[in-house]
Design an enzyme around this catalytic site. Structure first.
Site, short mmCIF file in Angstrom:
data_model
loop_
_atom_site.label_atom_id
_atom_site.label_comp_id
_atom_site.label_asym_id
_atom_site.label_seq_id
_atom_site.Cartn_x
_atom_site.Cartn_y
_atom_site.Cartn_z
N GLY A 47 0.78 -1.22 0.00
CA GLY A 47 0.00 0.00 0.00
C GLY A 47 0.81 1.27 0.00
N SER A 48 2.00 1.26 -0.59
CA SER A 48 2.82 2.48 -0.60
C SER A 48 2.16 3.58 -1.42
CB SER A 48 4.23 2.17 -1.13
OG SER A 48 4.16 1.56 -2.41
N ASN A 49 1.61 3.24 -2.57
CA ASN A 49 0.90 4.26 -3.36
C ASN A 49 -0.38 4.71 -2.66
OD1 ASN A 49 2.47 4.83 -5.71
ND2 ASN A 49 1.99 2.81 -6.51
N MET A 98 -3.89 -7.12 -7.25
CA MET A 98 -3.28 -8.26 -7.92
C MET A 98 -4.28 -9.24 -8.54
SD MET A 98 -0.30 -7.28 -7.56
CE MET A 98 0.55 -8.67 -8.32
N LEU A 140 -7.11 -10.03 -11.71
CA LEU A 140 -7.59 -9.63 -13.03
C LEU A 140 -9.01 -9.09 -12.92
CD1 LEU A 140 -6.30 -12.63 -15.18
CD2 LEU A 140 -5.33 -10.32 -15.07
N ASN A 200 -4.71 3.04 -13.59
CA ASN A 200 -3.66 2.20 -13.02
C ASN A 200 -2.32 2.87 -13.29
OD1 ASN A 200 -2.54 -0.07 -11.77
ND2 ASN A 200 -2.30 -1.17 -13.70
N HIS A 241 1.82 1.93 -13.98
CA HIS A 241 2.70 0.84 -14.39
C HIS A 241 4.15 1.34 -14.39
CE1 HIS A 241 3.75 -2.93 -16.33
NE2 HIS A 241 4.49 -2.26 -17.17
#
Length: 206
Positions: A15-17, A93, A95, A110, A112
């Site tokens: 959960g850093s973001n 994590m 789909l 999202n 990336h």
């Protein structure tokens, strides 16, 4: 009185973001309320971070459902009840299926750790490192159901220096993520993002 712009963060791990988004929200820079954390792992560190921040959590066990679509239907109902304007994926994590992707088309983002379309999928930092590129970076993009294939909203370049290691590169990438992701969320909250197919423009200075 205008209702606050409400986001739901989907995460599965550290959960850093997520934590960085909370910091921006607390500082008044995000322009949005983090209304919900959606997590598929009850013991994930991000859950404790959310609880300490006073943010509601929607926890679920995918194994308890017959299909992805089944639990996503329940999630969609909860998002609707809470008036969620934007879904922010932050290390989620699982789909996603059309149940959520189609419902939140243009309103699900999202991040990336590469300059897409280069190095999609898992281990993007390692892919870039092993390929020997001189620049890489991070990309914030719309989610469209493909593998990191959604339209690009914003990118930030990270240079790979000769004295870098894979660890120092990862540190640079994470720093870039912490700078770019909340900024993009704030653009959505302020109505600055305009989408026309794969062409996305951002109004600045408003």
């Amino acid at each position: 009185m205008t209702s606050p712009y409400r986001i739901a963060v989907f995460a599965s791990g550290q959960g850093s973001n997520f934590h960085n988004l909370v910091d921006w929200a607390n500082d008044g820079k995000l322009g949005a309320e983090i209304a919900l954390l959606v997590c598929n792992k009850a013991q994930a560190p991000v859950v404790e971070r959310a609880r300490k921040a006073g943010i509601d959590c929607l926890l679920f066990d995918p194994k308890a459902y017959a299909s992805r679509g089944e639990y996503e239907t329940e999630i969609a109902a909860e998002l609707a009840n809470r008036g969620i304007d934007l879904i922010v994926l932050a290390g989620y994590m699982l789909l996603l299926t059309p149940v959520l992707v189609d419902l939140y088309a243009g309103r699900m983002i999202n991040i990336h750790p590469s300059l897409l379309p280069s190095f999609p999928g898992v281990n993007a930092i390692g892919q870039a490192w092993n390929y020997g590129v001189k620049v890489t970076g991070v990309t914030v993009h719309l989610v469209d159901g493909g593998m990191d294939s959604g339209a690009v909203i914003a990118q930030q370049v990270v240079h790979i220096d000769e004295d870098d290691s894979i660890q120092s590169l990862e540190d640079k990438i994470h720093t870039a993520e912490s700078e770019l992701y909340p900024k993009v969320v704030s653009w959505f909250a302020k109505g600055r993002v305009h989408i026309s197919g794969r062409k996305i423009t951002v109004e600045h200075g408003i």
